[in-house]
Design an enzyme around this catalytic site. Structure first.
Site, PDB file in Angstrom:
ATOM      1  N   HIS A 178      99.342  82.344   7.473  1.00 52.26           N
ATOM      2  CA  HIS A 178     100.494  82.786   8.274  1.00 52.26           C
ATOM      3  C   HIS A 178     101.001  84.159   7.822  1.00 52.26           C
ATOM      4  CE1 HIS A 178     103.026  81.110   5.034  1.00 52.26           C
ATOM      5  NE2 HIS A 178     104.017  81.833   5.529  1.00 52.26           N
ATOM      6  N   LYS A 182     102.523  87.848  10.021  1.00 48.91           N
ATOM      7  CA  LYS A 182     103.892  88.377   9.877  1.00 48.91           C
ATOM      8  C   LYS A 182     103.929  89.807  10.393  1.00 48.91           C
ATOM      9  CE  LYS A 182     105.473  85.687   5.909  1.00 48.91           C
ATOM     10  NZ  LYS A 182     106.844  85.216   6.041  1.00 48.91           N
ATOM     11  N   HIS A 240      97.734  84.259   0.367  1.00 47.37           N
ATOM     12  CA  HIS A 240      98.646  85.297   0.856  1.00 47.37           C
ATOM     13  C   HIS A 240      98.497  86.618   0.088  1.00 47.37           C
ATOM     14  CE1 HIS A 240     100.125  81.901   2.891  1.00 47.37           C
ATOM     15  NE2 HIS A 240     101.035  81.511   2.038  1.00 47.37           N
TER      16      HIS A 240
END
Ligand code: BG6
Length: 456
Positions: A178, A182, A240
């Site tokens: 995810h 962003k 991430h």
């Protein structure tokens, strides 16, 4: 046409309730999908109303009319993932809905489950012909989304990739992160490759170091059991932070889409090497439900890494992440080398710094030197700022809305390719093998007090 049936495995889980169902509702509210039907599946025998109720309670605002329409396109079917008969029944149900609602046959499977279930879900869905191996051009399309973490080390991720590739083509597979969805992170590539003044400086000649910081004020809350088995390196660094690092340091892609981005990010991760670092655990972590009383799981990591290629020769990449820290701060600093001093007095000069801020205040800022007013050659640091919210207003599409739209549109830019995952696990495995020291820190502090090279 954005038309498909979405089959959500793990429909009663946290991720479905907090992120996926709200994102789907929001896309329906904004009329961004043409014809969508959702089938939630999970082990419990409940109604679709119960499945939706859990998500509904978490939505800040509900438009009654949209919610009613959303209920009409949502369905629930109980399913045991170890039972092939359940998958066959699911397939029949999918066909009934596709026919009844005139869907084109596009199918999207969303695995919002722990990663040890991915292989079984894929194999069973394939065996029941809910999803088949299709080429990128084939229509209707069939795609599958896997949530992170994908595996828990290099060996398990490689095995999982192999099992998936036995059933499906890589072009059907979306291992989503995810963070890549962003807004400010999607902006990194555009910032780098649409500004002539940046790219020539973006290398070891001008950049002294890069810092990537993902500090979180929150602790692990009710996720004790998951977190105890996962730790900061697997939970945040492997996916991430490494993906951010890859975006910041990759070579220019031919186009800013799917496979070109994956290719360039993979090159970086292949050449990434670990240098040194420390781990930490916040005091009180061991008293959380689900956490072992003698747990050695890290809730903090600060590492120094290198990207071994010509562009980044000798430039350290410092990364830091942790739970229960003083402030939530998610940003990237590019620290430029200091300018040679030509002033009579007032040196050394502050070095320039470009900051890409993700949260809490999204934007960019550039620290420069400027003359202090008056009869003087003294320079002072000044900051030029771009505040995302001030210029563009509050950005509403959440990361999960972007993920869903990009997968439905078939863009793999937010998807992490099999080799990106494998390269990044190799480094995490190496770090665990080194058995770095684990230091304790107070909740609300800046992490362990220990000094180490490259502490940021
Ligand atoms: C998740 C991790 O993937 O990312 C969490 O499991 C972490 O532990 C979260 O808090 C951070 O994401 P965001 O979007 O809140 O910065």
């Amino acid at each position: 046409m954005r038309d498909c049936i979405l089959i959500l495995f793990g429909a009663l889980g946290d991720l479905a309730k907090k992120k996926i169902i709200p994102a789907l509702y929001s896309l329906v509210h904004k009329e961004q999908l043409d014809n969508l039907h959702i089938i939630g599946t999970d082990l419990a025998n409940i109604s679709k109303h119960n499945m939706l109720k859990a998500a509904q309670e978490l939505l800040p605002e509900i438009d009654e009319k949209t919610w009613h329409a959303f209920e009409q396109i949502t369905h629930y079917q109980q399913l045991d993932i170890n039972n092939l008969e359940d998958f066959k029944k699911l397939k029949e149900f999918i066909e009934v809905i596709e026919k009844k609602h005139n869907l084109s046959g596009n199918r999207l499977i969303y695995c919002a489950t722990p990663s040890d279930l991915f292989s079984t879900i894929t194999k069973q869905s394939h065996a029941a012909r809910i999803i088949t191996c299709t080429s990128i051009e084939e229509r209707p399309w069939q795609r599958i989304i896997y949530e992170k973490p994908f595996g828990r080390d290099y060996t398990s991720a490689k095995k999982l990739n192999k099992e998936i590739h036995n059933c499906l083509n890589e072009t059907q597979v979306y291992r989503v992160d995810h963070y890549l969805a962003k807004e400010l992170i999607a902006n990194i590539t555009l910032l780098r490759f649409t500004n002539r003044m940046l790219e020539p400086q973006w290398n070891h000649h001008d950049i002294a170091s890069v810092e990537i910081i993902l500090d979180e004020e929150i602790g692990v809350a009710h996720r004790g059991n998951y977190y105890n088995q996962t730790g900061a390196l697997r939970d945040v660094v492997q996916n991430h932070i490494f993906e951010l690092l890859a975006l910041v340091s990759m070579e220019p892609p031919t186009t800013i889409t799917g496979s070109d981005l994956q290719e360039k990010r993979a090159e970086v991760l292949k050449n990434l090497s670990f240098d040194s670092g420390i781990l930490g655990q916040y005091e009180g972590f061991r008293t959380i439900d689900g956490v072992k009383k003698d747990s050695m799981t890290e809730t903090f990591a600060a590492l120094k890494l290198f990207v071994n290629n010509e562009r980044w020769k000798g430039v350290p990449f410092y990364i830091r992440t942790g739970k229960c820290l003083q402030k939530t701060k998610k940003l990237i600093h590019l620290n430029f080398k200091p300018e040679h001093c030509r002033l009579i007095a007032g040196c050394p000069l502050p070095a320039n710094r470009l900051t890409i801020a993700i949260e809490p205040h999204a934007g960019f800022s550039l620290e420069l030197n400027a003359k202090k007013p008056g009869y003087t050659t003294t320079v002072v640091p000044i900051t030029m700022e771009f505040c995302h919210e001030c210029l563009f207003g509050v950005y509403t599409p959440q990361a999960y809305e972007v993920i869903l739209l990009e997968v439905i549109d078939g863009d793999q830019g937010i998807s992490v390719r099999f080799d990106e995952i494998e390269y990044s696990w190799k480094i995490i495995d190496e770090i665990y093998r080194k058995q770095l020291p684990l230091y304790f820190y107070k909740c609300g502090s800046n992490g362990p007090d220990e000094e180490f090279e490259g502490k940021i």
